[in-house]
Design a protein around this motif. Sequence first.
Motif, PDB file in Angstrom:
ATOM      1  N   SER A  70      12.448   2.386  -7.448  1.00 58.08           N
ATOM      2  CA  SER A  70      13.757   3.043  -8.239  1.00 58.08           C
ATOM      3  C   SER A  70      13.278   3.745  -9.432  1.00 58.08           C
ATOM      4  O   SER A  70      13.386   4.519  -9.826  1.00 58.08           O
ATOM      5  CB  SER A  70      14.904   2.008  -8.421  1.00 58.08           C
ATOM      6  OG  SER A  70      15.857   2.766  -8.954  1.00 58.08           O
ATOM      7  N   SER A  71      12.221   2.762 -10.007  1.00 58.73           N
ATOM      8  CA  SER A  71      11.413   3.249 -11.335  1.00 58.73           C
ATOM      9  C   SER A  71      10.872   4.380 -11.080  1.00 58.73           C
ATOM     10  O   SER A  71      10.665   5.156 -12.166  1.00 58.73           O
ATOM     11  CB  SER A  71      10.814   2.087 -11.898  1.00 58.73           C
ATOM     12  OG  SER A  71      11.366   0.804 -11.951  1.00 58.73           O
ATOM     13  N   LEU A  72      10.236   4.968 -10.126  1.00 52.87           N
ATOM     14  CA  LEU A  72       9.661   6.000  -9.816  1.00 52.87           C
ATOM     15  C   LEU A  72      10.254   7.232 -10.356  1.00 52.87           C
ATOM     16  O   LEU A  72       9.881   8.416 -10.802  1.00 52.87           O
ATOM     17  CB  LEU A  72       8.962   6.114  -8.441  1.00 52.87           C
ATOM     18  CG  LEU A  72       7.759   5.303  -8.203  1.00 52.87           C
ATOM     19  CD1 LEU A  72       7.499   5.616  -6.349  1.00 52.87           C
ATOM     20  CD2 LEU A  72       6.629   5.773  -8.887  1.00 52.87           C
ATOM     21  N   SER A  73      11.750   7.160 -10.176  1.00 52.23           N
ATOM     22  CA  SER A  73      12.675   8.375 -10.581  1.00 52.23           C
ATOM     23  C   SER A  73      12.577   8.599 -12.094  1.00 52.23           C
ATOM     24  O   SER A  73      12.717   9.797 -12.405  1.00 52.23           O
ATOM     25  CB  SER A  73      13.911   8.060 -10.145  1.00 52.23           C
ATOM     26  OG  SER A  73      14.566   6.830 -10.879  1.00 52.23           O
ATOM     27  N   THR A  74      12.060   7.555 -12.775  1.00 58.61           N
ATOM     28  CA  THR A  74      12.033   7.938 -14.295  1.00 58.61           C
ATOM     29  C   THR A  74      10.648   8.686 -14.625  1.00 58.61           C
ATOM     30  O   THR A  74      10.510   9.330 -15.644  1.00 58.61           O
ATOM     31  CB  THR A  74      12.065   6.390 -15.202  1.00 58.61           C
ATOM     32  OG1 THR A  74      10.598   5.711 -14.793  1.00 58.61           O
ATOM     33  CG2 THR A  74      13.162   5.746 -14.721  1.00 58.61           C
ATOM     34  N   ARG A 112       4.525  11.522  -2.653  1.00 58.51           N
ATOM     35  CA  ARG A 112       4.601  10.418  -3.610  1.00 58.51           C
ATOM     36  C   ARG A 112       4.788   9.104  -3.262  1.00 58.51           C
ATOM     37  O   ARG A 112       4.082   7.969  -3.311  1.00 58.51           O
ATOM     38  CB  ARG A 112       5.157  10.665  -4.969  1.00 58.51           C
ATOM     39  CG  ARG A 112       4.790  12.070  -5.780  1.00 58.51           C
ATOM     40  CD  ARG A 112       5.684  12.265  -6.993  1.00 58.51           C
ATOM     41  NE  ARG A 112       5.062  13.341  -7.807  1.00 58.51           N
ATOM     42  CZ  ARG A 112       5.883  14.670  -8.105  1.00 58.51           C
ATOM     43  NH1 ARG A 112       7.062  14.699  -7.775  1.00 58.51           N
ATOM     44  NH2 ARG A 112       5.176  15.351  -8.853  1.00 58.51           N
ATOM     45  N   LEU A 113       5.962   9.029  -2.780  1.00 62.55           N
ATOM     46  CA  LEU A 113       6.451   7.563  -2.011  1.00 62.55           C
ATOM     47  C   LEU A 113       5.518   7.081  -1.118  1.00 62.55           C
ATOM     48  O   LEU A 113       5.193   5.967  -1.003  1.00 62.55           O
ATOM     49  CB  LEU A 113       7.885   7.668  -1.414  1.00 62.55           C
ATOM     50  CG  LEU A 113       8.779   7.696  -2.592  1.00 62.55           C
ATOM     51  CD1 LEU A 113      10.265   8.019  -1.976  1.00 62.55           C
ATOM     52  CD2 LEU A 113       9.066   6.237  -3.075  1.00 62.55           C
ATOM     53  N   LEU A 114       5.068   7.916  -0.017  1.00 61.55           N
ATOM     54  CA  LEU A 114       4.056   7.222   1.169  1.00 61.55           C
ATOM     55  C   LEU A 114       2.872   6.807   0.401  1.00 61.55           C
ATOM     56  O   LEU A 114       2.178   5.880   0.711  1.00 61.55           O
ATOM     57  CB  LEU A 114       3.967   8.223   2.193  1.00 61.55           C
ATOM     58  CG  LEU A 114       5.211   8.615   3.265  1.00 61.55           C
ATOM     59  CD1 LEU A 114       4.792   9.947   3.943  1.00 61.55           C
ATOM     60  CD2 LEU A 114       5.335   7.348   3.945  1.00 61.55           C
ATOM     61  N   ALA A 115       2.492   7.751  -0.668  1.00 63.49           N
ATOM     62  CA  ALA A 115       1.095   7.575  -1.119  1.00 63.49           C
ATOM     63  C   ALA A 115       1.055   6.109  -2.008  1.00 63.49           C
ATOM     64  O   ALA A 115       0.137   5.318  -2.115  1.00 63.49           O
ATOM     65  CB  ALA A 115       0.510   8.427  -1.874  1.00 63.49           C
ATOM     66  N   LYS A 116       2.228   5.990  -2.806  1.00 62.35           N
ATOM     67  CA  LYS A 116       2.246   4.984  -3.917  1.00 62.35           C
ATOM     68  C   LYS A 116       2.512   3.670  -3.403  1.00 62.35           C
ATOM     69  O   LYS A 116       2.612   2.685  -4.102  1.00 62.35           O
ATOM     70  CB  LYS A 116       3.087   5.475  -5.180  1.00 62.35           C
ATOM     71  CG  LYS A 116       2.414   6.631  -5.712  1.00 62.35           C
ATOM     72  CD  LYS A 116       3.273   7.290  -6.798  1.00 62.35           C
ATOM     73  CE  LYS A 116       2.831   8.645  -7.441  1.00 62.35           C
ATOM     74  NZ  LYS A 116       1.467   8.618  -7.693  1.00 62.35           N
ATOM     75  N   VAL A 117       3.665   3.616  -2.412  1.00 63.13           N
ATOM     76  CA  VAL A 117       4.369   2.417  -2.026  1.00 63.13           C
ATOM     77  C   VAL A 117       3.195   1.325  -1.633  1.00 63.13           C
ATOM     78  O   VAL A 117       3.338   0.100  -2.077  1.00 63.13           O
ATOM     79  CB  VAL A 117       4.902   2.710  -0.691  1.00 63.13           C
ATOM     80  CG1 VAL A 117       4.211   2.851   0.656  1.00 63.13           C
ATOM     81  CG2 VAL A 117       6.070   1.324  -0.273  1.00 63.13           C
ATOM     82  N   ASN A 138      19.147  10.519  -5.827  1.00 61.94           N
ATOM     83  CA  ASN A 138      17.643  10.902  -5.625  1.00 61.94           C
ATOM     84  C   ASN A 138      17.102   9.988  -4.465  1.00 61.94           C
ATOM     85  O   ASN A 138      17.277   9.108  -4.327  1.00 61.94           O
ATOM     86  CB  ASN A 138      17.046  11.046  -6.959  1.00 61.94           C
ATOM     87  CG  ASN A 138      16.751   9.437  -7.518  1.00 61.94           C
ATOM     88  OD1 ASN A 138      15.952   8.726  -7.061  1.00 61.94           O
ATOM     89  ND2 ASN A 138      17.352   9.307  -8.444  1.00 61.94           N
ATOM     90  N   ILE A 139      15.971  10.637  -4.211  1.00 62.17           N
ATOM     91  CA  ILE A 139      15.251   9.875  -2.822  1.00 62.17           C
ATOM     92  C   ILE A 139      14.671   8.433  -3.321  1.00 62.17           C
ATOM     93  O   ILE A 139      14.710   7.788  -2.471  1.00 62.17           O
ATOM     94  CB  ILE A 139      13.973  10.871  -2.596  1.00 62.17           C
ATOM     95  CG1 ILE A 139      13.402  10.755  -1.081  1.00 62.17           C
ATOM     96  CG2 ILE A 139      12.794  11.015  -3.384  1.00 62.17           C
ATOM     97  CD1 ILE A 139      12.742  11.542  -0.697  1.00 62.17           C
ATOM     98  N   PHE A 140      14.308   8.297  -4.598  1.00 54.51           N
ATOM     99  CA  PHE A 140      13.833   7.138  -4.957  1.00 54.51           C
ATOM    100  C   PHE A 140      14.866   5.941  -4.934  1.00 54.51           C
ATOM    101  O   PHE A 140      14.633   4.848  -4.383  1.00 54.51           O
ATOM    102  CB  PHE A 140      13.120   6.931  -6.232  1.00 54.51           C
ATOM    103  CG  PHE A 140      11.965   8.050  -6.541  1.00 54.51           C
ATOM    104  CD1 PHE A 140      12.390   9.486  -7.041  1.00 54.51           C
ATOM    105  CD2 PHE A 140      10.718   8.051  -5.815  1.00 54.51           C
ATOM    106  CE1 PHE A 140      11.246  10.456  -7.247  1.00 54.51           C
ATOM    107  CE2 PHE A 140       9.840   8.914  -5.930  1.00 54.51           C
ATOM    108  CZ  PHE A 140      10.024  10.239  -6.529  1.00 54.51           C
ATOM    109  N   ALA A 141      15.735   6.127  -5.252  1.00 57.14           N
ATOM    110  CA  ALA A 141      17.104   5.346  -5.353  1.00 57.14           C
ATOM    111  C   ALA A 141      17.530   5.003  -4.105  1.00 57.14           C
ATOM    112  O   ALA A 141      17.858   3.849  -3.661  1.00 57.14           O
ATOM    113  CB  ALA A 141      18.402   5.824  -6.153  1.00 57.14           C
ATOM    114  N   SER A 142      17.495   6.234  -3.079  1.00 59.02           N
ATOM    115  CA  SER A 142      18.020   5.907  -1.607  1.00 59.02           C
ATOM    116  C   SER A 142      17.013   4.868  -0.898  1.00 59.02           C
ATOM    117  O   SER A 142      17.359   4.007  -0.251  1.00 59.02           O
ATOM    118  CB  SER A 142      17.843   7.072  -1.000  1.00 59.02           C
ATOM    119  OG  SER A 142      18.823   8.232  -1.678  1.00 59.02           O
TER     120      SER A 142
END
Length: 424
Positions: free
Chosen positions: A138-142, A159-164, A243-247
């Motif tokens: 969720s913090s990624l959205s900041t 970004r999500l697939l790479a950073k998870v 947003n995608i990060f919150a979802s």
Amino acid sequence: MSSASLSLDGNTYDLPLITGSEGERGVNIARLRSESGMITVDPGYTSTGSCESAITFIDGEKGILRYRGYPIEQLAEQSDFVEVAWLLLYGDLPNEEQLSEFRAQLTYHSMIHEDMKKFFEGFPNNAHPMAILSAMVSSLSTYYPESEDENEHDQNIIRLLAKVRTLATYAYKKSIGQPLTYPLNRLRYCENFLHMMFAVPCEDFQVNPVMAKALNALLILHADHEQNCSTSTVRMVGSSRANIFASISAGISALWGPLHGGANQAVLEMLQMIQDDGGDYKKWVKKAKDKDDGFRLMGFGHRVYKNFDPRAIILRKMSDELLSELGLSDPLLEIAKNLEQVALEDDYFVSRRLYPNVDFYSGILYRAMGIPTNMFTVMFSIGRLPGWLAHWKELRDSGARINRPRQIYTGANERDYVELAQRG
Ligand code: SDX
């Protein structure tokens, strides 16, 4: 027949039928309330479809699971996780150029902003890594405020697939007091994860290719599963245009539950408890059948699969193979196999059509790789991420309305306010 008739209070309502590409049929009740004033009620959504989707097909009676039409058995055997992620997201297997660019993007974006490392300092060492993962996602959205921009979706998916992986391994390293390990661009997706999990500065760590191959198959097997609890949560949150990060963070939280993805951790804890109790698995099968006991055979049963979970079949075989290739034995695997054998011959489980699900054997494999039990559901999250993202993308691309279910009210009827002094 293209419609179903519903007779209510002397009126008949024709409700259109929807037929899917595999012949599944559903009754479209979207107009039911506006025409009849009635709603349907289906706690747990056992007979309710939330959407039409082209991503994954499951036939629970036949034990069929296909991603975009490709059987899970073929993908687990012949594909790799990055290729399957592309397939789920974009609908077809990538060509050479698409796959190469996708891999490069996932490598390029695998680091997190250095300032995000400070967030980890605030978590207690015994914090559950699922709590850390959902908070950090969720913090990624900041850091990517443009995540409201529709054109940013594909970039944020990358970004999500790479950073998870980086967020997950940082949570693990933090919990054991080791320095965080940066990703290495020369490594592929699963190899980079294992590197970040297990490399330490004082050693020249080499990724075991047998483990990397097993991890690819494990993540493929977890990559999507149509409208399960966590995926439905991602679609629910995404439908408000969050947003995608919150979802995705919401999906991680839903997966954490022991009835869902948290079951893989609960299975290992159950097997360990049975071993510590002397290994009498028949005693625990008996307890699982006793309604008054409250004990459940974790990793058993499924809302959709009623003959077998094809993923459990593959994972059981992979458990034997990986332990053999690594020259390991695990007494918990023997307990798991004995539990399965006894339960599959017991009328309580047979009559309720309860079979091992994806969570029953996955922990044996994670354990063989040296991944700690409290990280198992994090591994499930890494695997499920492309599925969540594909459903979020499908929902947003469809322009779907916000999800807002109705209810039947069963509370107090109208009554007047009573001043405090007049209350009993
Ligand atoms: C996942 O939806 C998905 O696709 C999920 C998933 C995915 O990939 O996303 O496949 C991943 O979540 C797999 C499931 C992991 N959870 C567990 O292993 C937890 C243990 N299993 C259960 O709690 C249960 O089987 C569920 C949650 C999986 C399914 O729940 P349902 O469909 O609501 O079934 P139920 O709880 O109503 O059970 C029906 C009957 C009951 O007995 P009766 O009331 O009819 O007498 O079966 C019994 C239950 O008591 N039962 C069990 C049991 N599971 C069901 N009895 C003992 N042990 C069990 N594990």
